[in-house]
Design a protein around this motif. Structure first.
Motif, short mmCIF file in Angstrom:
data_model
loop_
_atom_site.label_atom_id
_atom_site.label_comp_id
_atom_site.label_asym_id
_atom_site.label_seq_id
_atom_site.Cartn_x
_atom_site.Cartn_y
_atom_site.Cartn_z
N ILE A 280 45.07 145.32 39.97
CA ILE A 280 46.28 145.73 39.27
C ILE A 280 46.80 147.01 39.88
O ILE A 280 46.05 147.78 40.51
CB ILE A 280 46.04 145.94 37.76
CG1 ILE A 280 45.11 147.14 37.52
CG2 ILE A 280 45.49 144.69 37.11
CD1 ILE A 280 45.04 147.60 36.08
N SER A 281 48.07 147.25 39.72
CA SER A 281 48.67 148.51 40.17
C SER A 281 48.72 149.48 39.00
O SER A 281 48.87 149.08 37.85
CB SER A 281 50.08 148.26 40.70
OG SER A 281 50.04 147.40 41.82
N GLY A 282 48.59 150.74 39.31
CA GLY A 282 48.68 151.76 38.27
C GLY A 282 47.42 151.84 37.43
O GLY A 282 46.32 151.48 37.87
N LEU A 283 47.60 152.30 36.20
CA LEU A 283 46.47 152.54 35.29
C LEU A 283 46.17 151.32 34.43
O LEU A 283 47.05 150.49 34.18
CB LEU A 283 46.79 153.73 34.39
CG LEU A 283 46.84 155.10 35.07
CD1 LEU A 283 47.58 156.10 34.18
CD2 LEU A 283 45.44 155.60 35.37
N PRO A 284 44.94 151.21 33.95
CA PRO A 284 44.61 150.15 32.99
C PRO A 284 45.39 150.36 31.69
O PRO A 284 45.95 151.43 31.45
CB PRO A 284 43.10 150.33 32.75
CG PRO A 284 42.61 151.17 33.87
CD PRO A 284 43.75 152.03 34.28
N PRO A 285 45.42 149.35 30.83
CA PRO A 285 46.21 149.46 29.59
C PRO A 285 45.66 150.47 28.58
O PRO A 285 46.42 150.96 27.74
CB PRO A 285 46.17 148.04 29.01
CG PRO A 285 44.96 147.41 29.63
CD PRO A 285 44.84 148.01 30.98
N THR A 286 44.36 150.75 28.63
CA THR A 286 43.76 151.72 27.71
C THR A 286 42.69 152.51 28.45
O THR A 286 42.29 152.14 29.56
CB THR A 286 43.08 151.01 26.51
OG1 THR A 286 41.89 150.37 26.96
CG2 THR A 286 44.00 150.00 25.84
N PRO A 287 42.21 153.58 27.86
CA PRO A 287 41.04 154.25 28.45
C PRO A 287 39.85 153.30 28.54
O PRO A 287 39.81 152.27 27.87
CB PRO A 287 40.77 155.40 27.48
CG PRO A 287 42.07 155.65 26.80
CD PRO A 287 42.71 154.30 26.67
N GLY B 96 31.58 159.95 28.26
CA GLY B 96 31.54 158.68 28.97
C GLY B 96 31.11 157.49 28.15
O GLY B 96 31.18 156.35 28.63
N LEU B 97 30.66 157.68 26.91
CA LEU B 97 30.37 156.53 26.07
C LEU B 97 31.68 155.87 25.65
O LEU B 97 32.70 156.52 25.45
CB LEU B 97 29.60 156.93 24.80
CG LEU B 97 28.15 157.37 24.93
CD1 LEU B 97 27.53 157.48 23.54
CD2 LEU B 97 27.34 156.44 25.80
N THR B 98 31.64 154.56 25.49
CA THR B 98 32.80 153.88 24.92
C THR B 98 32.80 154.08 23.41
O THR B 98 31.81 154.55 22.82
CB THR B 98 32.74 152.37 25.22
OG1 THR B 98 31.59 151.81 24.56
CG2 THR B 98 32.63 152.12 26.73
N PRO C 122 33.57 152.60 9.33
CA PRO C 122 34.98 152.30 9.04
C PRO C 122 35.28 150.82 9.27
O PRO C 122 34.69 150.17 10.15
CB PRO C 122 35.74 153.17 10.05
CG PRO C 122 34.79 154.25 10.42
CD PRO C 122 33.42 153.65 10.34
N ALA C 123 36.18 150.30 8.48
CA ALA C 123 36.54 148.88 8.60
C ALA C 123 37.30 148.61 9.89
O ALA C 123 37.22 147.51 10.44
CB ALA C 123 37.38 148.46 7.39
N THR C 124 38.01 149.61 10.39
CA THR C 124 38.82 149.46 11.61
C THR C 124 38.21 150.26 12.74
O THR C 124 37.88 151.44 12.57
CB THR C 124 40.26 149.93 11.37
OG1 THR C 124 40.82 149.22 10.27
CG2 THR C 124 41.12 149.71 12.60
N THR C 125 38.05 149.64 13.90
CA THR C 125 37.50 150.33 15.07
C THR C 125 38.56 151.24 15.67
O THR C 125 39.68 150.80 15.94
CB THR C 125 37.03 149.32 16.12
OG1 THR C 125 36.03 148.48 15.56
CG2 THR C 125 36.46 150.03 17.34
N PRO C 126 38.24 152.51 15.90
CA PRO C 126 39.23 153.42 16.50
C PRO C 126 39.58 152.98 17.92
O PRO C 126 38.82 152.26 18.59
CB PRO C 126 38.50 154.76 16.52
CG PRO C 126 37.40 154.64 15.50
CD PRO C 126 37.00 153.19 15.54
N PRO C 127 40.73 153.41 18.43
CA PRO C 127 41.12 153.06 19.81
C PRO C 127 40.15 153.65 20.83
O PRO C 127 39.54 154.69 20.59
CB PRO C 127 42.52 153.68 19.94
CG PRO C 127 42.98 153.94 18.54
CD PRO C 127 41.76 154.19 17.73
#
Length: 398
Positions: A293-300, A144-146, A165-170
């Motif tokens: 919004i309808s449906g799921l959010p764009p990301t977890p 449950g942590l982001t 890391p220089a780039t944050t993972p999704p």
């Protein structure tokens, strides 16, 4: 011949010793005798030194409390011995160094961090460093942590080394697990491990999913699992909570999940602990707010664990479309709006009673608005149902 009295008392000379041969008087012989005597003395001295050195090598050490000791890669025995002596873990660096070499372990000591026990002997320390049994540290990433919260834990772990890391993972791409590591492991290694473990877990569970899920791809699968993860922490509820959301998706109903409101408002940093969800928040337009919004959010909205992924992949077979907190840490479920409204009314009555009891215990004054049932939630400025990061209602009361 007759002797006088004085002559009779005078001692007679003894037999003289034989004269030394010329060979025994040779300088070569004298030198060889000296060499042999010296060697014998040296052997004797060495034997005494070895005896007492062995005694000191195996007897209890000087440290009464013990300590941790770090051996860096490519560190030689001499440097290790000197550091041990400076730290008060051995009494004599030379004896430790010679003892290690005498046992043939000159190149057998391994890098790592070791826990030296109180009164550990030099031999004990040698065997420990030879074994490579380093001190192990733990890094826990709870379900449950982001991603942002998980990365902050990795950043704060002092036993790790290196930059993040220089780039944050999704979002949703890190495994929820406890990693064991030795001091000096890098933060990049931890992130890479969590990414690889989560990908493998998601792929494995996705391959074993039920055939009729209303999910287009694995990304939607992880997104819904993250919502289920945030809605309930009870293992026996996850598959039923997942069924509610999947049933609503199949019917084209909005998910109406409180944790999606929170993520839309605060992102990966998470909601402050003292900040409830207000009625006005429910209608705020964000890409994540499943009330608008309808449906799921764009990301977890978080990193889901195995149990939440399994629950979405193989949900309970129910007709439930609603659930609401029951006041004891769990939820009650309903297949119809009428039944759900009754559950909501009972929950709000329980909230009101708890608020009244708390007010009486604290001041003896009852807040007339505490826990009052409202149409879909309290008035603006008051907390909405289930307003915390651990979950909320699916389906607003009508």
């Amino acid at each position: 011949m007759p002797k006088t009295a004085s002559e009779a008392l005078r001692p007679e000379a003894g037999t003289p010793p034989p004269k030394r041969s010329r060979a025994s008087r040779s300088q070569v012989v004298v030198f060889m005798n000296f060499v042999i005597s010296s060697v014998m003395l040296m052997v004797l001295a060495a034997g005494v030194a070895v005896y007492f050195g062995k005694q000191e090598f195996t007897e209890p050490g000087p440290s009464a409390n013990g300590d941790t000791f770090l051996v860096k890669p490519n560190t030689g025995v001499q440097d290790i011995a000197d550091q041990l002596e400076r730290r008060g873990l051995v009494s004599d660096a030379r004896i430790f160094r010679l003892g290690v070499r005498a046992f043939g372990n000159d190149s057998a000591l391994k890098a790592g961090e070791y826990e030296i026990k109180p009164r550990a002997s030099m031999r004990d320390i040698m065997e420990l460093l030879k074994s490579g049994k380093s001190v192990m540290y733990s890094l826990t990433i709870p379900e449950g942590l982001t991603v942002a919260q998980a990365l902050q834990r990795i950043t704060d772990e002092a036993a790790l080394s290196g930059d993040m890391p220089a780039t944050t993972p999704p979002e949703g791409s890190l495994a929820t697990d406890t990693l064991r590591f030795t001091r000096g492991a890098t933060r990049q290694q931890m992130v890479d491990k969590l990414l690889a473990d989560q990908k493998k877990l998601v792929d494995d569970v996705w391959q074993r999913r039920a055939p009729d899920l209303p999910l287009a791809n694995v990304e939607e699968f992880v997104t819904l699992a993250s919502i289920v993860e945030k809605e309930t922490g009870k293992g026996d509820e996850r598959s039923r909570v997942a069924a509610v959301f999947l049933n609503r998706l199949a019917k084209g109903m909005r998910l109406q999940s409180d944790p999606t409101i929170i993520y839309g408002l605060f992102g990966g940093k998470g909601k402050p602990a003292d900040r409830p969800i207000y009625q006005s928040d429910i209608q705020k337009q964000t890409p994540y707010n499943t009330y608008v919004i309808s449906g799921l959010p764009p990301t977890p909205i978080a990193n889901p664990g195995r149990a939440a992924l399994e629950a979405v992949a193989n949900p309970s077979k129910t007709d439930d479309l609603y659930f609401v907190a029951d006041g004891t840490g769990g939820h009650v479920f309903a297949a119809t709006l009428e039944e759900h409204n009754e559950n909501v009314a009972r929950y709000r009555a329980l909230q009101k009673k708890q608020a009244d009891d708390a007010a009486k215990a604290a001041t003896g004054v009852i807040d007339s608005n505490a826990g009052k049932p409202t149409d879909g939630g309290p008035t603006d400025g008051e907390p909405a149902d289930g307003g915390d990061d651990s979950g909320g209602d699916a389906g607003a009361a009508q």
